[in-house]
Enzyme design. Structure first.
Site, PDB file in Angstrom:
ATOM      1  CG  HIS A 128       7.318 -28.218   3.266  1.00 24.21           C
ATOM      2  ND1 HIS A 128       8.560 -28.806   2.951  1.00 24.21           N
ATOM      3  CD2 HIS A 128       7.093 -28.393   4.649  1.00 24.21           C
ATOM      4  CE1 HIS A 128       9.059 -29.044   4.105  1.00 24.21           C
ATOM      5  NE2 HIS A 128       8.497 -28.719   5.205  1.00 24.21           N
ATOM      6  CD  GLU A 156      -2.942   0.832   2.014  1.00 21.36           C
ATOM      7  OE1 GLU A 156      -3.796   1.912   2.597  1.00 21.36           O
ATOM      8  OE2 GLU A 156      -3.106  -0.322   2.787  1.00 21.36           O
ATOM      9  CE  LYS A 187     -11.100   2.827   2.068  1.00 28.34           C
ATOM     10  NZ  LYS A 187     -10.835   3.830   3.225  1.00 28.34           N
TER      11      LYS A 187
END
Length: 372
Positions: free
Chosen positions: A193, A164, A298
């Site tokens: 793994h 961000e 948003k």
């Protein structure tokens, strides 16, 4: 999660954290939690506390509803750099962590990362390593492997802090640069793994950050899994062995060594990475402290909600009419949003009580929808 607290809500505290109080995800969670308390016959306001900016929507709500407590946070500090404010310290204190020790550790790191000599400044060294490893343009991803179960979530924290902060389209001069460093990871050794095979033998598009912790469990509780060998010894073996196996294939790595996983060490680690992000952003000439992409997401989400309301209103206006997604998008004046309308209608039709019913047809885009 709320369902798992049935019978326990009367002794449950809810911490609502939002800088502005306008973040939809936080608000929705707040409303869901309040509804659960009310359904249990409890006054939720006696169980809710807010961590938010002074005067924010959340602050006003908590004040008007007389919540249990309100804790302030600076409005100029982003959520991803708020771990060592009330945002992170309050939950830490509620879990029994020594938050003064966390702050002391951060303060120590703050001092050492102000050194103007690069060799004495760990944040500067790490920022330069990032620049070298990624060619200063995000050419490689960062894989984070902490070798301690208690650091399981640290790679997720770094994912937000780094991506961000550094994932920006423009530099400080307004040039399009599309900067960023992708971050992923999990804890070693059990979860490594899932991808170490590719890290060693697959596409070479990453560098690894190992986080080593020297202190194992206390000797009284340490179990010898083989004569003279503890699980902690094996964990170090897995870490060093993985590092060597990657190095054999010219896969680069950085190792951060912690003496232990204590509140002080956690404070130092958080402060270190906050400083690294700021220094790296300076190296590549971007602003690490805004998030226009998040705001765009948003805004787009708000557009989806607005379209959903239009679609359901149009269906209710003509309850006997069966519309395809294409027809309904045109009906509400947004023919360019046909695919989006289809996704919304599919979601509504899959949920009873939404007021939308689907008539499936082949091919799929011929399916129709009407008011239930």
């Amino acid at each position: 999660m709320l369902a798992g607290l049935r019978g326990q809500l009367a002794k449950t505290l809810v911490v609502v954290i939002s800088k502005s109080g306008g973040t939809a995800e936080t608000r929705n969670g707040q409303l869901e939690a309040a509804a659960a308390f009310q359904a249990a016959g409890l006054d939720f306001t006696k169980h809710f506390v807010a961590v938010t900016g002074a005067g924010s929507k959340l602050d006003q709500t908590a004040l008007a509803q007389n919540w249990l407590a309100r804790f302030p946070m600076w409005d100029w500090v982003g959520g991803r750099t708020s771990e060592l404010s009330a945002v992170g310290l309050l939950p830490a204190a509620l879990q029994g962590l020594d938050i003064q020790a966390m702050l002391d550790g951060a303060a120590e790191m703050d001092v050492v990362t102000r050194h103007t000599t690069v060799g004495q400044n760990p944040a500067a060294l790490l920022a330069l390593m990032w620049f070298y490893a990624t060619d200063g343009r995000g050419a490689k991803d960062m894989v984070v492997l902490p070798y301690k179960d208690r650091l399981l979530l640290f790679s997720r924290y770094l994912q937000q802090l780094v991506m961000e902060s550094l994932g920006k389209e423009h530099d400080l001069k307004g040039n399009v640069v599309n900067q960023g460093i992708a971050v992923y990871g999990n804890k070693g050794s059990t979860d490594q793994h899932a991808y170490v095979q590719q890290l060693r033998d697959g596409v070479h598009n990453f560098f690894v950050t190992f986080i080593e912790v020297l202190k194992d469990r206390d000797a009284k509780t340490a179990l010898e899994v083989e004569p003279g060998i503890t699980a902690g010894d094996f964990l170090q073996g897995f870490y060093l062995g993985t590092r060597d196996a990657l190095s054999e294939k010219d896969r680069h790595s950085v190792t951060i060594t912690l003496p232990d996983v204590s509140p002080r060490s956690l404070g130092m680690l958080i402060a270190l990475y906050e400083r690294v992000v700021g220094l790296y952003a300076s190296l590549v000439g971007i602003n690490a402290y805004h998030q226009p992409g998040v705001e765009a997401g948003k805004k787009a989400a708000g557009g989806v909600i607005a379209l959903k309301l239009k679609l359901t209103a149009a269906l209710k206006a003509d309850p006997a009419v069966h519309y395809t997604a294409e027809q309904l998008a045109a009906q509400v004046g947004q023919p360019e949003a046909t695919e989006l309308a289809f996704k919304i209608l599919e979601h509504l039709a899959a949920n009873k009580g939404s007021g939308v019913k689907k008539r499936a047809k082949s091919p799929w885009f011929k399916s129709t929808y009407r008011a239930a």
